[in-house]
Design a protein around this motif. Structure first.
Motif, PDB file in Angstrom:
ATOM      1  N   LYS A  99       0.834  -1.204   0.000  1.00  0.00           N
ATOM      2  CA  LYS A  99       0.000   0.000   0.000  1.00  0.00           C
ATOM      3  C   LYS A  99       0.871   1.256   0.000  1.00  0.00           C
ATOM      4  O   LYS A  99       0.568   2.244  -0.672  1.00  0.00           O
ATOM      5  N   LYS A 100       1.977   1.200   0.741  1.00  0.00           N
ATOM      6  CA  LYS A 100       2.890   2.345   0.806  1.00  0.00           C
ATOM      7  C   LYS A 100       3.498   2.639  -0.557  1.00  0.00           C
ATOM      8  O   LYS A 100       3.521   3.797  -1.010  1.00  0.00           O
ATOM      9  N   ILE A 102       2.516   1.737  -3.585  1.00  0.00           N
ATOM     10  CA  ILE A 102       1.525   2.169  -4.585  1.00  0.00           C
ATOM     11  C   ILE A 102       1.148   3.621  -4.367  1.00  0.00           C
ATOM     12  O   ILE A 102       1.030   4.403  -5.321  1.00  0.00           O
ATOM     13  N   ALA A 103       0.994   4.011  -3.110  1.00  0.00           N
ATOM     14  CA  ALA A 103       0.704   5.416  -2.801  1.00  0.00           C
ATOM     15  C   ALA A 103       1.854   6.315  -3.245  1.00  0.00           C
ATOM     16  O   ALA A 103       1.626   7.411  -3.788  1.00  0.00           O
ATOM     17  N   GLU A 104       3.090   5.873  -3.021  1.00  0.00           N
ATOM     18  CA  GLU A 104       4.254   6.652  -3.451  1.00  0.00           C
ATOM     19  C   GLU A 104       4.307   6.763  -4.972  1.00  0.00           C
ATOM     20  O   GLU A 104       4.645   7.809  -5.517  1.00  0.00           O
ATOM     21  N   LYS A 106       1.807   6.759  -7.030  1.00  0.00           N
ATOM     22  CA  LYS A 106       0.787   7.746  -7.427  1.00  0.00           C
ATOM     23  C   LYS A 106       1.285   9.164  -7.165  1.00  0.00           C
ATOM     24  O   LYS A 106       1.099  10.065  -7.986  1.00  0.00           O
ATOM     25  N   ARG A 107       1.923   9.353  -6.012  1.00  0.00           N
ATOM     26  CA  ARG A 107       2.448  10.671  -5.667  1.00  0.00           C
ATOM     27  C   ARG A 107       3.523  11.101  -6.668  1.00  0.00           C
ATOM     28  O   ARG A 107       3.605  12.284  -7.033  1.00  0.00           O
ATOM     29  N   LEU A 272      -2.174   2.954 -13.305  1.00  0.00           N
ATOM     30  CA  LEU A 272      -2.525   4.049 -12.402  1.00  0.00           C
ATOM     31  C   LEU A 272      -3.133   5.231 -13.156  1.00  0.00           C
ATOM     32  O   LEU A 272      -3.917   5.989 -12.586  1.00  0.00           O
TER      33      LEU A 272
END
Length: 326
Positions: A99-100, A102-104, A106-107, A272
């Motif tokens: 999760k970390k 994937i969030a990074e 996207k960021r 994404l």
């Protein structure tokens, strides 16, 4: 518990954790198996880790690359080396790190993520088997009637900058490829314990290939004017070889040179940014309404293609299958 990016000075601790988690030893240790990725000054490789009492107990890697399709580009991340210390497993760290990262991604505005792994493990994070690669079996018998000019085959020497530069030029002439630099090109070709060879006609390089385990070719690039010479050169006194390559080789001329072939999926992908990926692949706009009604996983399969079917909505199916895989 602390979750953060791994620091430069923690590199040795990171490598030790990865080798322990995967039980990697000798030449199979990560720093030997994947020199394209695991060197201390690789600024394109990000690692995130979980620390317990200042001890690194789990980590995940995110490798930045750019896919190039003619003049179009795509920001892509390869996830790899998801590692947990044996004494700290079954604590949910894998899920936390996925999760970390994937969030990074996207960021950082990545358009596409890919990884190699078990579908049942990664589908929970919206990854789906997709892309298409061609697997060819070439033998002395299948090439017996193929005529070729005289050619030579030799090892690609890591100190021969001229030959490495010529191979990189051939690689970059492909309509679809991944960004590589001259400083790290050789490391791509020797990753996964491969051995790179160059093929020459009239003392000029007409192609190269990376060979693993005596008869498996992982990267196969050549000047199209010398197709017969290149195919015959892959045998190099061997009875037969397996060539894993892109779907651009899928044509009658190629299939007449092989004993058998398979079409397989490349990796697991998570899109994404569908807008950017659609543009990169030459999306058929007339199909937009039908496409938008699909679930995310159906979109991935039908946009990028799969082992069973080519892309339904794009002119160029995703085919990246080279030593760039993580």
């Amino acid at each position: 518990m602390e979750i953060r990016k791994v620091k430069y000075e923690e590199y040795e601790e990171l490598i030790a954790l990865m080798n322990l988690a995967f039980n990697m030893q000798g030449d199979d240790r990560f720093e030997h198996l994947l020199p394209k990725l695991y060197y201390k000054d690789n600024k394109d490789m990000l690692h995130y880790a979980i620390f317990i009492d200042n001890k690194m107990v789990a980590s995940i890697g995110l490798y930045k690359m750019t896919f190039i399709n003619k003049k179009k580009t795509l920001n892509v991340g390869c996830i790899g080396a998801v590692s947990t210390h044996p004494d700290y497993r079954k604590n949910g760290y894998f899920t936390i790190l996925m999760k970390k990262v994937i969030a990074e991604a996207k960021r950082l505005k990545y358009d596409l993520l890919f990884l190699g792994g078990n579908r049942t493990r990664y589908s929970h994070f919206n990854f789906e088997n997709a892309g298409r690669k061609l697997v060819l079996n070439v033998s002395q018998r299948s090439l017996a009637k193929v005529k070729a000019k005289p050619y030579s085959v030799s090892l690609l020497n890591k100190d021969n900058k001229d030959d490495i530069n010529e191979c990189l030029k051939l690689y970059n002439r492909q309509a679809q490829h991944v960004n590589r630099t001259i400083t790290n090109f050789y490391n791509h070709l020797v990753s996964w314990n491969c051995i790179p060879y160059v093929v020459k006609v009239d003392n000029k390089i007409i192609g190269y290939y990376s060979l693993k385990n005596e008869n498996n070719i992982y990267e196969f690039v050549y000047n199209k004017a010398f197709k017969n010479e290149m195919y015959k050169a892959t045998l190099n006194d061997k009875k037969d070889v397996i060539i894993q390559t892109s779907m651009k080789e899928y044509n009658n001329d190629t299939l007449n040179k092989v004993d058998w072939f398979n079409v397989e999926h490349c990796e697991m992908y998570n899109v994404l940014n569908f807008k950017n990926v659609c543009n990169y692949l030459g999306f058929d706009e007339s199909k937009a309404n039908e496409f938008n009604k699909l679930s995310k996983k159906e979109k991935i399969r039908k946009l990028l293609g799969s082992a069973a079917y080519p892309s339904l909505y794009a002119k160029d199916t995703m085919f990246i299958f080279t030593c760039d895989q993580g």
